[in-house]
Design a protein around this motif. Structure first.
Motif, PDB file in Angstrom:
ATOM      1  N   THR A  71       4.017  -5.720   1.164  1.00  0.00           N
ATOM      2  CA  THR A  71       3.412  -6.423   2.300  1.00  0.00           C
ATOM      3  C   THR A  71       2.364  -5.547   2.988  1.00  0.00           C
ATOM      4  OG1 THR A  71       3.957  -7.863   4.186  1.00  0.00           O
ATOM      5  CG2 THR A  71       5.161  -5.779   4.045  1.00  0.00           C
ATOM      6  N   GLY A  72       1.735  -6.103   4.036  1.00  0.00           N
ATOM      7  CA  GLY A  72       0.712  -5.366   4.779  1.00  0.00           C
ATOM      8  C   GLY A  72       1.334  -4.459   5.830  1.00  0.00           C
ATOM      9  N   LYS A  73       0.465  -3.923   6.690  1.00  0.00           N
ATOM     10  CA  LYS A  73       0.952  -2.905   7.621  1.00  0.00           C
ATOM     11  C   LYS A  73       1.436  -3.459   8.957  1.00  0.00           C
ATOM     12  CE  LYS A  73      -1.521   1.068   5.872  1.00  0.00           C
ATOM     13  NZ  LYS A  73      -2.575   2.054   6.019  1.00  0.00           N
ATOM     14  N   ASN A  74       1.018  -4.688   9.317  1.00  0.00           N
ATOM     15  CA  ASN A  74       1.308  -5.150  10.676  1.00  0.00           C
ATOM     16  C   ASN A  74       1.924  -6.539  10.806  1.00  0.00           C
ATOM     17  OD1 ASN A  74       0.050  -2.894  12.195  1.00  0.00           O
ATOM     18  ND2 ASN A  74      -1.787  -3.592  11.118  1.00  0.00           N
ATOM     19  N   GLN A 114       5.551  -7.606  10.079  1.00  0.00           N
ATOM     20  CA  GLN A 114       6.506  -6.870  10.916  1.00  0.00           C
ATOM     21  C   GLN A 114       6.513  -7.490  12.312  1.00  0.00           C
ATOM     22  OE1 GLN A 114       4.211  -5.723   8.939  1.00  0.00           O
ATOM     23  NE2 GLN A 114       4.734  -3.802   7.963  1.00  0.00           N
ATOM     24  N   LEU A 145       9.127 -10.249   8.009  1.00  0.00           N
ATOM     25  CA  LEU A 145       9.620  -9.242   7.054  1.00  0.00           C
ATOM     26  C   LEU A 145      11.118  -9.007   7.262  1.00  0.00           C
ATOM     27  CD1 LEU A 145       9.193  -7.126   4.845  1.00  0.00           C
ATOM     28  CD2 LEU A 145       8.484  -5.509   6.614  1.00  0.00           C
ATOM     29  N   VAL A 193      11.049  -1.743   0.619  1.00  0.00           N
ATOM     30  CA  VAL A 193       9.831  -2.332   1.179  1.00  0.00           C
ATOM     31  C   VAL A 193       8.668  -1.365   1.013  1.00  0.00           C
ATOM     32  CG1 VAL A 193       8.712  -3.172   3.294  1.00  0.00           C
ATOM     33  CG2 VAL A 193      11.129  -3.689   2.878  1.00  0.00           C
ATOM     34  N   TYR A 194       7.560  -1.854   0.475  1.00  0.00           N
ATOM     35  CA  TYR A 194       6.305  -1.086   0.500  1.00  0.00           C
ATOM     36  C   TYR A 194       5.367  -1.821   1.452  1.00  0.00           C
ATOM     37  CZ  TYR A 194       2.002   1.241  -0.678  1.00  0.00           C
ATOM     38  OH  TYR A 194       0.836   1.959  -0.570  1.00  0.00           O
ATOM     39  N   ASP A 195       5.105  -1.240   2.618  1.00  0.00           N
ATOM     40  CA  ASP A 195       4.261  -1.960   3.582  1.00  0.00           C
ATOM     41  C   ASP A 195       2.966  -1.201   3.873  1.00  0.00           C
ATOM     42  OD1 ASP A 195       5.322   0.058   5.100  1.00  0.00           O
ATOM     43  OD2 ASP A 195       6.083  -1.229   6.699  1.00  0.00           O
ATOM     44  N   GLY A 207       2.751 -12.035   2.424  1.00  0.00           N
ATOM     45  CA  GLY A 207       1.567 -11.857   3.262  1.00  0.00           C
ATOM     46  C   GLY A 207       0.421 -12.721   2.798  1.00  0.00           C
ATOM     47  N   PRO A 214      -1.643  -8.635   0.056  1.00  0.00           N
ATOM     48  CA  PRO A 214      -0.328  -8.262  -0.496  1.00  0.00           C
ATOM     49  C   PRO A 214       0.049  -9.055  -1.754  1.00  0.00           C
ATOM     50  CG  PRO A 214      -0.174  -8.641   1.872  1.00  0.00           C
ATOM     51  CD  PRO A 214      -1.531  -9.083   1.457  1.00  0.00           C
TER      52      PRO A 214
END
Ligand code: NZQ
Ligand code: MN
Length: 384
Positions: free
Chosen positions: A37-40, A43, A48, A64-66, A96, A100
């Motif tokens: 997924t992405g960074k923000n 979450q 997530l 999880v790889y974010d 995402g 993603p």
């Protein structure tokens, strides 16, 4: 009559609240999963956490790889593929937007091999980990197609690739997840859908199946794109845009994209803070003008389905009215700006034109009108 083969094996689950099914769907493939997924956004919205909880309740081990950024890089993909190998996961879930989801497909390929992901542009892949997509934007169509787009951060090159093993096994399209998109993301991703419809419907590779997907996608989009933008909580509009995205994604899976995408990929490849759909928006009007004579009948048909009055307009005038209508849509979405407004430097245009051919040649070839590098540079200058 044209010959063709079409194939799309993606099982699609559509509906509000469909996220709740993720555990039983994923479990069919593995009990050891990597979420990409992405960074923000996922979450912040709690999506997530919700997904992790649903999977864990099904007895699934979750990693999880974010670290995926918008317009994702090959570096991020290789990093996540390494984790997938270390953890010996049996399934990749992309959660995402297109970034993603595209990354999940590329990671699924890279995790099966022992070469950097960039090399798969030249080395066909026959095997990938199974992939499930859970989409959060209504734009790229990545949720239902085999394509993945990645950027080489050192050069700005941003090609797409897509092998049969990269089709998601299943796609979860839950409009509730898309409802948190802020207006700019809604506008940019929604305009991406418009361009997919437009390019699949006019491209040389079009056929009756892609056109059928385009038409239904178009009907949904024409009444809901601006609505979803101006009424973010309108769940009917969100749902219809999610459907339009998937239908247009199926259309480009069959018939590809053309000149706007060929030019846009090097734009957002060299300027990763530019949203893909916003890049398309600045290139659309000039590209449509360039192609008008090559597919006038298609323009007239789309203008008709938009409900634009024909009155005593000539064919040329009526086809032009589609371009005027597109300009109105861009203005309503606040996307009617110039390449320079997006921060593109004028002296980069030559490089962008070159890369359009080097990295997106298949999209140039699919364009209804023939165009060379000089012609592409002219379109970029006219859009500047
Ligand atoms: O990065 P995160 O934190 O996830 O936030 C994202 C990002 O900032 C945010 N966002 C996504 N869903 C959200 C949300 N914010 C709030 N609520 C939500 N529900 O929006 C931003 C953009 O996300 P991104 O995934 O980058 O956008 P998009 O869906 O437009 O995907 C763009 C990528 O897909 C490629 C593009 O080139 C680009 O790299 N494409 C993929 C295609 C395909 N696979 O068929 C075709 C397309 O033509 C396109 O090239
Ligand atoms: Mn696109």
């Amino acid at each position: 009559m044209k010959s063709f083969t079409i194939y799309n094996p993606v099982k699609i689950h559509f509906g509000n609240g469909m996220l709740a099914q993720a555990g039983s769907i994923a479990k069919k493939y593995s009990d050891n999963i990597l979420i990409v997924t992405g960074k923000n956004s996922m979450q912040k919205t709690g999506t997530l956490d919700k997904l992790v909880k649903i999977l864990k309740e099904s007895g699934i081990t979750v990693t999880v790889y974010d670290g995926i950024t918008p317009n994702p890089t090959a570096t991020e993909i290789d990093e996540a593929a390494k984790i997938a190998k270390q953890k010996k996961v049996g399934l990749i879930i992309g959660l995402g937007g297109g970034s993603p989801l595209d990354s999940a497909k590329a990671i699924a390929v890279a995790a099966k091999g022992d070469i950097p992901v960039w090399e798969y542009l030249k080395t066909p892949a026959n095997d990938a980990l199974p992939i499930i997509t859970i989409v959060s934007t209504s734009g790229t169509g990545s949720e239902v197609n085999r394509y993945s787009v990645m950027t080489n951060p050192a050069t700005g090159e941003k090609p797409g690739f897509g092998y049969e093993c990269m089709y998601p096994k299943e796609a979860i399209i839950d409009p509730e997840i898309t409802s948190s998109m802020p207006p700019y993301v809604t506008a940019a991703t929604g305009f991406d859908v418009f361009v997919h419809i437009f390019e699949a419907f006019t491209g040389k590779a079009k056929n009756e199946f892609s056109s059928a997907y385009c038409m239904q996608a178009f009907y949904l989009l024409k009444d809901n794109l601006i609505k979803a933008y101006s009424e973010p909580d309108n769940m009917q509009a969100r749902g219809d845009m999610a459907l339009a995205s998937a239908l247009a994604g199926l259309a480009i899976d069959i018939s590809g994209v053309s000149i706007m995408h060929a030019m846009e990929h090097p734009v957002s490849g060299n300027y990763p803070n530019i949203a893909h759909g916003a890049g398309l928006a600045v290139l659309a009007l000039e590209s449509m003008k360039y192609n008008l004579n090559a597919c006038k009948r298609d323009y007239i048909l789309i203008a008709h389905h938009f409900g634009i009055k024909r009155a005593d307009k000539s064919d040329d005038e009526y086809a032009m009215s589609l371009i005027e209508k597109t300009k109105e849509i861009l203005t309503a979405l606040n996307l009617n700006v110039r390449l320079k407004d997006l921060g593109v430097e004028k002296d980069k245009l030559q490089k962008i034109a070159k890369e359009a051919f080097a990295t997106m040649g298949f999209a140039i070839d699919n364009n209804p009108a023939v165009i060379d590098e000089k012609g592409v540079l002219k379109l970029l200058e006219n859009s500047y």
